[in-house]
Design an enzyme around this catalytic site. Sequence first.
Site, PDB file in Angstrom:
ATOM      1  N   HIS A 280       1.004  -1.239   0.066  1.00  0.00           N
ATOM      2  CA  HIS A 280      -0.079   0.041  -0.197  1.00  0.00           C
ATOM      3  C   HIS A 280       0.630   0.938  -0.317  1.00  0.00           C
ATOM      4  CE1 HIS A 280      -4.308  -1.557   1.970  1.00  0.00           C
ATOM      5  NE2 HIS A 280      -3.184  -2.789   1.105  1.00  0.00           N
TER       6      HIS A 280
ATOM      7  N   GLU B 129       0.988   3.755   2.174  1.00  0.00           N
ATOM      8  CA  GLU B 129       1.708   4.522   3.591  1.00  0.00           C
ATOM      9  C   GLU B 129       2.345   3.092   3.752  1.00  0.00           C
ATOM     10  OE1 GLU B 129      -3.344   4.608   2.907  1.00  0.00           O
ATOM     11  OE2 GLU B 129      -2.059   3.642   2.293  1.00  0.00           O
TER      12      GLU B 129
ATOM     13  N   CYS C 105      -6.005   2.384   5.951  1.00  0.00           N
ATOM     14  CA  CYS C 105      -6.613   0.637   5.766  1.00  0.00           C
ATOM     15  C   CYS C 105      -5.961   0.753   7.284  1.00  0.00           C
ATOM     16  CB  CYS C 105      -6.106  -0.982   5.021  1.00  0.00           C
ATOM     17  SG  CYS C 105      -5.041  -0.726   5.141  1.00  0.00           S
TER      18      CYS C 105
ATOM     19  N   CYS D 242      -2.561  -0.193   7.169  1.00  0.00           N
ATOM     20  CA  CYS D 242      -1.938   1.039   7.307  1.00  0.00           C
ATOM     21  C   CYS D 242      -1.808   2.310   8.098  1.00  0.00           C
ATOM     22  CB  CYS D 242      -1.840   1.674   6.479  1.00  0.00           C
ATOM     23  SG  CYS D 242      -1.775   0.957   4.686  1.00  0.00           S
TER      24      CYS D 242
END
Length: 152
Positions: A53, A55, A83, A86
């Site tokens: 992801h 992040e 999410c 993260c």
Amino acid sequence: MSDHETYLREAVDLAFRNVAEGGRPYGAVVVKDGVVLSRAVNTIHSTEDPTDHAEMRALREASGKLASRDLSGCVVYASGQPCPMCHAAMRLSGIREGYFAYAATEAEGYGLLSAGIYAELCLPLDEQPMRLRQIRPEGDAAPYARWKERQG
């Protein structure tokens, strides 16, 4: 325009560019003391790594630049609400401030699922769709005390 808006706009621009390149609509920027340490996008489409992801990538890059796993004092700017994975990684790295442009509930309307995962994680373990149960090995002691001893 405030600094927060400037960095959020940058994260959103990264997300738009990522979509144009076949990726998911997520971008992230990590800033410390007014200096951008990292910029990243979600790359699960190219790496097939479900943890890749924006992040997470931005945290890894910022940690590398600082040569530290402690990102205290850093601020994360994300195009979308981080999410649960993260969010937890941000907390584990010492980050205490973050901003996002679009809520997970907005993304859910487009088939992106982190809002539902947040809700599921609030349920007791036996009510969550992914079964997670504790089974303690017989006779084994937890490794935590040994780790603590080695920390000195």
